[in-house]
Motif scaffolding. Structure first.
Motif, PDB file in Angstrom:
ATOM      1  N   SER A  90      11.384  10.008  -5.489  1.00 33.51           N
ATOM      2  CA  SER A  90      11.801   8.374  -4.779  1.00 33.51           C
ATOM      3  C   SER A  90      10.992   7.040  -5.301  1.00 33.51           C
ATOM      4  CB  SER A  90      12.257   7.601  -3.228  1.00 33.51           C
ATOM      5  OG  SER A  90      11.025   7.720  -2.890  1.00 33.51           O
ATOM      6  N   ASP A 115      18.998   9.886  -0.733  1.00 30.52           N
ATOM      7  CA  ASP A 115      17.759   9.295  -0.015  1.00 30.52           C
ATOM      8  C   ASP A 115      16.864   8.319  -0.979  1.00 30.52           C
ATOM      9  OD1 ASP A 115      18.753  10.041   2.266  1.00 30.52           O
ATOM     10  OD2 ASP A 115      16.736  12.401   2.677  1.00 30.52           O
ATOM     11  N   SER A 116      17.380   9.052  -2.335  1.00 24.32           N
ATOM     12  CA  SER A 116      16.586   8.113  -3.555  1.00 24.32           C
ATOM     13  C   SER A 116      17.176   6.854  -3.772  1.00 24.32           C
ATOM     14  CB  SER A 116      15.966   9.477  -4.686  1.00 24.32           C
ATOM     15  OG  SER A 116      15.137  10.617  -4.098  1.00 24.32           O
ATOM     16  N   VAL A 120      13.471   8.453  -9.862  1.00 24.04           N
ATOM     17  CA  VAL A 120      15.162   8.745  -8.778  1.00 24.04           C
ATOM     18  C   VAL A 120      15.003  10.401  -8.702  1.00 24.04           C
ATOM     19  CG1 VAL A 120      17.435   8.630  -8.110  1.00 24.04           C
ATOM     20  CG2 VAL A 120      15.905   6.547  -8.170  1.00 24.04           C
TER      21      VAL A 120
END
Length: 560
Positions: free
Chosen positions: A242, A357-358, A346
């Motif tokens: 991330s 989620d990223s 990402v």
């Protein structure tokens, strides 16, 4: 010879000469030298005490393996095997590596934390004494002044580091670390010092209202960041696929994994800075950290890029303390580069749920960035009043007005924030559509637009608060934004309203993406319409307030 060198230094950079002359005195030099030498002696004696003795059976530095097949704590240590003289056989390379790593980590903390504190504290003292204004009025360029500050204020700290360098080099070479990698570490550490020190100077210039507390706040923030990064990087738990991985590029200790790996000691024996985890780091799918040259090079480029923009803000703010931290044209370049860099972190996975989620993490970074950008671009009350009076006298020239709103320094920041939001949206929209998010594509896209709309609302509220007559309007604006961001999330959490059960309230929070997956298309559409209606109303009120301010200022001037 020495007098000629001093004279040349005084002519080339008077600020550096002033800083060095005030600090290089016998007593401070002796204290700094004593701290460095005694510190090195303490480290050597401490690690010497960790070596196995004649009675030791298990020790980290012993070379044997435990004869017991049952797992115990001691199986993680080496079994002490004696040589022909009865002395335990030890892994000297591991011992020297531990010494080298300890010195490296402590050196990072000391150089960045103490140096940051010294620079902010020095600026605070200069401002309290009134000498900072004299420096502003001097014929020196801002560049020379900042170079003098960065090189001169921590001069004793540099002396401590230089005295420790031979021991550090000896430890690294004794651990069989190539000299080129050690020099690479020094290069990254120097680059990080330049970045953090310039950021410290900028923080010192814009936070004068904090008084003596600003040095503790700035250095404390750096200490917290470095402590967290040290713990995560050493324990090999800092990668998250991330944008949070981007933070590792600002921590010089990240590249210590290359140095540890070069010793060819087994990773389970060393127990820290495992290169395998760093090799998993990707940027737009590129394994830049597979090799030390590309990994170190990317870190240096990243630090150089942000150092450049910090120095631009420093030059701008130094000669005009009332100016905005950044110009609007600078903000467009910064926003574009920021989103391009972060999106690269990402896109490290093809699994839809992890990618989603990223993007949620990316929204956190974007919100934090735009909050800083709002503060950096928003002019204060007097500047806005002057601009409003000027526009009132100019009349209705739409072309001139549009150019002034997009590039003018004294005009409201709303148009510039809008344009920066558009830059982010134009880049992220195709990225989201082309990413393998599967059924999460539309929720991610909706979350992006909802989040960007909330940022525009925050910008309008902040600019409105900065028009207050109170001298504490900046603090009031920061408090209001903090309330708008934190209160909804805290309130929803306190009431037990989860996104999975009731999604629509979360669509008006700072993280709408966490709820778009569970929200209906109708609720998302109405939320967007509600946000845009709020933006329209606030914009209309802001325009009306500025017009009235311009008219009143013009009447007041004509009355005189």
């Amino acid at each position: 010879m020495m007098s000629q060198l001093i004279d040349r230094l005084g002519e080339s950079n008077p600020q550096l000469f002033r800083e060095i002359k005030g600090r290089l005195k016998p007593r401070p030099i002796a204290i700094a030298a004593a701290i460095s030498i005694l510190g090195q002696l303490f480290v050597y004696l401490y690690y010497s005490s960790l070596l196995p003795t004649l009675r030791s059976e298990y020790n980290r530095y012993c070379t044997g393996t435990s004869p017991s097949r049952d797992y115990t704590y001691y199986d993680t240590l080496g079994f002490c095997v004696k040589d022909l003289f009865g002395n335990p056989m030890i892994m000297k390379e591991l011992w020297w590596l531990d010494v080298f790593t300890f010195l490296s980590v402590v050196g990072i903390l000391v150089m960045l934390v103490v140096g940051t504190y010294m620079l902010i504290s020095d600026l605070s003292r200069e401002e309290q004494r009134g000498t900072l204004n004299f420096i502003r009025l001097s014929p020196q360029t801002a560049k020379n002044i900042f170079i003098g500050k960065v090189l001169g204020v921590p001069i004793l700290l540099y002396g401590v580091a230089l005295l420790a360098m031979p021991f550090h080099l000896l430890a690294g070479l004794s651990a069989h670390i190539p000299l080129s990698l050690i020099l690479g570490f020094y290069g990254v550490l120097i680059a990080s010092c330049v970045l953090f020190y310039n950021a410290a100077l900028l923080f010192g210039l814009i936070s004068g209202a904090l008084g003596g507390f600003q040095a503790w706040l700035g250095s404390g923030t750096v200490l917290l960041f470095l402590s967290l990064m040290t713990g995560m990087v050493m324990s090999n738990s800092f990668l998250s696929d991330s944008p949070f991985d981007w933070l590792a590029l600002f921590y010089p200790g990240t590249i210590l994994a290359y140095l540890v790996n070069s010793t060819f000691l087994p990773p389970h024996t060393v127990g820290y800075f495992n290169l395998e985890h760093l090799n998993d780091l990707l940027w737009y799918g590129l394994p830049l950290w597979n090799k030390a040259t590309s990994g170190i090079g990317f870190m240096l480029l990243n630090m150089a890029w942000w150092t450049y923009w910090i120095t631009q803000a420093l030059k701008r703010r130094f000669h005009n303390p009332l100016a905005t931290v950044l110009s609007k044209s600078q903000s467009y370049w910064i926003t574009g580069s920021y989103v391009v860099i972060l999106v690269g972190f990402v896109l490290q996975t093809t699994e839809s749920y992890r990618l989603f989620d990223s993007f949620v993490a990316l929204q956190i970074f974007l919100t934090a960035f735009f909050l800083l950008l709002i503060g950096a671009l928003s002019p204060h009350r007097q500047a806005l009043q002057d601009w409003a009076r000027y526009r009132h006298q100019m009349g209705s020239n739409k072309r001139s007005l549009a150019k002034d709103l997009i590039f003018g320094d004294k005009s409201p920041s709303l148009a510039a924030i809008d344009l920066n939001v558009c830059i982010v949206a134009l880049y992220l929209t195709p990225v989201i559509l082309l990413s393998p998010l599967e059924d999460k594509t539309l929720p991610t896209l909706a979350g992006l637009w909802l989040g960007l709309s909330m940022i525009l609302i925050y910008a309008l509220v902040a600019q409105r608060m900065l028009l207050m007559k109170s001298s504490k309007r900046f603090i009031a604006a920061a408090a209001m934004l903090g309330t708008l961001i934190v209160l909804p999330i805290v309130g929803l959490g306190f009431l037990g309203i989860e996104p999975t059960k009731m999604a629509w309230p979360w669509l008006f929070s700072v993280l709408p993406t966490v709820a778009t997956e569970y929200a209906t298309a109708t609720s998302i559409l109405f939320s967007l319409l509600g946000q845009w209606l709020t933006i329209t109303v606030l914009s209309f009120q802001m325009t009306r307030q500025l017009r009235l301010a311009g008219e009143s200022q013009t009447k007041a001037l004509l009355a005189h």
